[in-house]
Scaffold this motif. Sequence first.
Motif: not given
Length: 315
Positions: A203-227
């Motif tokens: 549970e200490d691992l800094p990882l989240s596993i998400i089921r999502g769609d690459a064409g409609q990502l659930p993230f906010e605009d300009e929120s991620i540092d690298s892909v």
Amino acid sequence: VTFHMQIILTLTLVLILSAPAASLSAARSAAARPAPPPIDLRQYFKDGFASAAESLSPTSIVQMLPSYGDNSSSNAAKTTRRPAPLRQEMFSSPLISVLYDRVLPPLWASGLRIGGPEEEYRNAVAYLLRGEEGGEEADPGDARDHGVALDLSCGTGLVGVRMARSGRFRHVFALDYSAQMLAEAVATVKRENRSTRGGSTVEDLPLSIIRGDAGQLPFEDESIDSVHWGAAMHCVPDAERAMAEVNRVLKPGGRVYATTFLRPFPDVVFRFFDLHELVGIARGSGFDGAGDGGELEVEALRRVYGVIRATKGRP
């Protein structure tokens, strides 16, 4: 008969040559490291997914598929399933996910994957972290400086788990459309935890596993540092839309390292590309090299493996 033989041949080549590149043995070799200070993960997601973000974990799959009748994805609870093309739906098979996670790594280790099983991880990290050598482990105290990463179309999680264990990122979101592939990712995390050393727990691992769609990502605009988007552009229903989403969620100055397969692989199940198409997709999505620090480089390896390295320019 000929058509079916083409399908079988194409699937065989892609399954052997593609998929997450960091092998299971390599992930196990990374020692357990203390987790960086906790962060509120809700801040990275659109309003409709904030409550779901509270359940994020490295040992469970959180559903963040959009509501396909509403492109704003504002109501995650009303998700309705849309028909998926064969190249996407095939990854829902338990056979494929087990093949990726349990059977193919020894073949990649023997050199049957273009560039070798470790090179995608090393090359991706070297670019995403602005020139660092991907093969060396980082001091976990430096993780906050490298921000939050997205492992897009993460498959069974071999690269995303490796990124999370490396100590180089404050947090890693591993996202895929296939629930079956993500189930293998969870199994990988739990299996890895049995062989880690030190006091850290899974549970200490800094990882989240998400089921999502690459064409409609659930993230906010300009929120991620690298892909990192590894060996998967040919699998998504709409590569142009997915790349535009990558640009949307990246912070100015953020980087993407994407790989896929090129023609002459036939477009039977998957959509393959030539270099001109990849350049057009990247430029059309906003990675045109403009702005302060913006850059775009597209190259072919061994004529059949395409690599996109792009940085989102600052205004």
